[in-house]
Design an enzyme around this catalytic site. Structure first.
Site, PDB file in Angstrom:
ATOM      1  N   GLU A 161       8.813  33.074 -27.527  1.00 50.14           N
ATOM      2  CA  GLU A 161       7.835  32.714 -26.485  1.00 50.14           C
ATOM      3  C   GLU A 161       7.800  31.220 -26.144  1.00 50.14           C
ATOM      4  OE1 GLU A 161       4.199  34.562 -27.847  1.00 50.14           O
ATOM      5  OE2 GLU A 161       5.179  36.484 -28.063  1.00 50.14           O
ATOM      6  N   GLU A 267       9.285  44.774 -28.954  1.00 51.46           N
ATOM      7  CA  GLU A 267       7.891  44.954 -29.392  1.00 51.46           C
ATOM      8  C   GLU A 267       7.202  46.008 -28.532  1.00 51.46           C
ATOM      9  OE1 GLU A 267       5.766  41.217 -29.635  1.00 51.46           O
ATOM     10  OE2 GLU A 267       7.455  40.194 -30.561  1.00 51.46           O
TER      11      GLU A 267
HETATM   12  O1  9MR Z   1       1.033  41.968 -34.120  1.00 50.08           O
HETATM   13  C1  9MR Z   1       0.750  40.625 -34.445  1.00 50.08           C
HETATM   14  C2  9MR Z   1      -0.725  40.482 -34.785  1.00 50.08           C
HETATM   15  O2  9MR Z   1      -1.003  41.169 -35.987  1.00 50.08           O
HETATM   16  C3  9MR Z   1      -1.103  39.024 -34.889  1.00 50.08           C
HETATM   17  O3  9MR Z   1      -2.494  38.907 -35.083  1.00 50.08           O
HETATM   18  C4  9MR Z   1      -0.690  38.312 -33.613  1.00 50.08           C
HETATM   19  C5  9MR Z   1      -1.020  36.833 -33.649  1.00 50.08           C
HETATM   20  O4  9MR Z   1      -0.813  36.302 -32.386  1.00 50.08           O
HETATM   21  O5  9MR Z   1       0.728  38.452 -33.442  1.00 50.08           O
HETATM   22  C6  9MR Z   1       1.085  39.779 -33.224  1.00 50.08           C
HETATM   23  O6  9MR Z   1       2.452  39.896 -32.945  1.00 50.08           O
HETATM   24  C7  9MR Z   1       2.937  39.182 -31.822  1.00 50.08           C
HETATM   25  C8  9MR Z   1       4.389  38.898 -32.065  1.00 50.08           C
HETATM   26  O7  9MR Z   1       4.551  38.235 -33.276  1.00 50.08           O
HETATM   27  C9  9MR Z   1       4.977  38.070 -30.921  1.00 50.08           C
HETATM   28  N1  9MR Z   1       4.746  38.710 -29.647  1.00 50.08           N
HETATM   29  C10 9MR Z   1       3.388  39.100 -29.367  1.00 50.08           C
HETATM   30  C11 9MR Z   1       2.872  39.989 -30.509  1.00 50.08           C
HETATM   31  C12 9MR Z   1       1.507  40.512 -30.177  1.00 50.08           C
HETATM   32  O8  9MR Z   1       0.613  39.443 -30.076  1.00 50.08           O
END
Ligand code: 9MR
Length: 352
Positions: A161, A267
Site C-alpha cells: 500500500e 486478500e
Molecule cells: O486483517 C488485518 C486486521 O486484523 C488488522 O487489524 C488490520 C490493521 O490495519 O490489518 C488487516 O489486514 C490488512 C492487510 O494487512 C493489508 N491490507 C488491508 C487489510 C485489511 O485492513
C-alpha cells in the site's frame, strides 16, 4: 424365470432410481461438502489469511484452515509491530511455531508484510537517524525476517500500500526518511536475503481504480527494467456485491498479466453491506456474492496459467473478518458463516 422378471420389472428400476437420486444428491452436496478440500478443485493455490490466536485456540478454525486451503498468509503476526516489537528484538517464538505448524500440514506460506505504513512498532515510528541510519534499520528488518525463513517462506509481500488513489506515492515515514527509493531498496534487500523467493507489491483498489493500477504497473515495470527483482503484483480485491462492473475487474487482471507480473488476488473478500446500513442477511445477497466470486475466478483463470500465483481469502469465517471490527459494521464477506458452515460462495468456488 419369475425371479428374473421380478428383478428387471421392479428391483432393478428401483435400484437405478435410487442410485440416480443419491448420485445427484451427492453431486450437489459435494460442492458444499467439507470432505473434499476447496483447494483440490483448483489448478492454482487457494490461500487464507490466518490469525495466529484463532489457529491455536479454535479447533474448528484450525481444522478448516489446514484442510480446505493450501496456502496461508499470516494476517498480522509478521507485521513489524508483532515481529520486531523492540529494536533488534525479534519475536521468533510465535512466528517459528506458526511456520512449523502450517508446514507440517503441507501448507505454503506467503509472507505478509515487510514494509507498510501501518502496524509498525513505536520505536520504528520514532526512530532517530539520517537516511543511512533509516536504510540500515529497514535492511536489517528485511534481512532478519526473510533470511530466517529462507527455506520455508518462498514468497513475500515486500511493500504494501505505498500508492495513493491518484497514483502518487503515499507520504509515509519510509518515503519521508529514505525517499522514493525505499521501494526498490526493499525489493533488492529481500532478494539478497532470499534469492529464491517470489517478491510482490501488494495494494488495494487496483482492481477498480485504473489511475492507481496504471501508476503501479508503470512504476514496477520501470523498476524491473532497471533490474529490480519484482515478480508480481497482489491485487487485494476487497470488493462488494454492489460493484457490478465485472468487465472492469477482468480488464484489470488482463492488464497486470499483459505486463508479465505474477498475479496474486491476495486478500479477497466480498462485502454484502459496504455502507454499513441496518442489514438483514438474505439469500439474494448470498447468491450475488457467490456469482461475483464465480466471475472473478473466471476472469482470473483466463490469464496465462503461469502467472496465476493464486487466490487468497482474507479470513475464514464472517465472524472474524477484519471488516466487522475495523468498520464496526455487520457484514458477511467470507466463505464460512459464524458456525463455520460453508456459504454459497464456498460451494460455487468448487464449480469453477
Ligand atoms: O486483517 C488485518 C486486521 O486484523 C488488522 O487489524 C488490520 C490493521 O490495519 O490489518 C488487516 O489486514 C490488512 C492487510 O494487512 C493489508 N491490507 C488491508 C487489510 C485489511 O485492513
Amino acid at each position: 424365470m419369475r425371479t428374473l422378471r421380478r428383478l428387471f420389472g421392479t428391483v432393478l428400476p428401483f435400484m437405478f432410481l435410487a442410485m440416480l437420486l443419491t448420485g445427484c444428491r451427492k453431486n450437489q452436496l459435494d460442492n458444499c461438502d467439507l470432505q473434499t478440500p476447496l483447494f483440490s478443485f483448483s489448478s492454482f493455490p487457494i490461500g487464507v489469511a490466518v490469525d495466529d490466536l484463532l489457529l491455536q485456540n479454535d479447533s474448528m478454525y484450525q481444522h478448516i484452515c489446514v484442510t480446505q486451503f493450501n496456502r496461508a498468509s499470516p494476517e498480522n503476526l509478521f507485521k513489524p509491530a508483532f515481529i520486531q516489537p523492540e529494536e533488534n528484538l525479534f519475536n521468533w517464538i510465535e512466528s517459528d511455531r506458526f511456520v512449523e505448524f502450517l508446514q507440517s500440514k503441507q501448507m505454503r506460506i506467503h509472507g505478509h508484510t515487510l514494509v507498510w505504513h501501518q502496524q509498525n512498532p513505536a520505536w520504528m515510528d520514532q526512530f532517530q537517524g539520517d537516511r543511512t541510519g533509516w536504510e540500515s534499520m529497514l535492511r536489517n528488518h528485511i534481512y532478519q525476517i526473510v533470511g530466517r525463513y529462507r527455506s520455508s517462506i518462498l514468497s513475500w509481500d515486500v511493500v504494501n500500500e505505498a500508492f495513493m488513489e491518484d497514483g502518487s506515492l503515499r507520504q509515509n515515514f519510509w518515503l519521508q526518511h529514505i525517499g522514493p527509493t525505499y521501494i526498490e531498496k526493499a525489493f533488492r534487500w529481500a532478494h539478497e536475503a532470499n534469492p529464491e523467493a517470489k517478491l510482490f507489491y501488494n495494494d488495494y483498489g487496483m482492481e477498480t481504480n485504473p489511475t492507481k493500477r496504471n501508476a503501479v504497473i508503470q512504476f514496477f515495470s520501470n523498476l524491473r527494467l532497471k533490474g529490480v527483482p519484482i515478480d508480481g503484483l497482489g491485487l487485494q480485491m476487497h470488493v462488494d456485491i454492489h460493484f457490478t462492473d465485472m468487465i472492469m475487474i477482468e480488464k484489470a487482471l488482463q492488464e497486470v498479466a499483459a505486463h508479465h507480473f505474477l498475479l496474486h488476488l491476495s486478500e479477497v473478500d466480498i462485502s454484502l453491506n459496504p455502507l454499513g446500513k441496518d442489514y438483514t442477511l438474505n439469500n439474494k445477497d448470498l447468491k450475488d456474492q457467490a456469482d461475483m466470486m464465480y466471475r472473478i475466478c473466471k476472469s482470473y483463470k483466463s490469464i496465462q496459467p503461469n502467472l496465476q500465483f493464486g487466490i487468497t481469502f482474507w479470513g475464514i469465517s464472517d465472524q472474524h473478518s477484519w471488516i466487522r471490527s475495523y468498520f464496526n459494521r455487520l457484514d458477511y464477506p467470507l466463505l464460512f458463516d459464524e458456525n463455520y458452515v460453508p456459504k454459497p460462495i464456498y460451494c460455487q468456488l468448487k464449480k469453477i
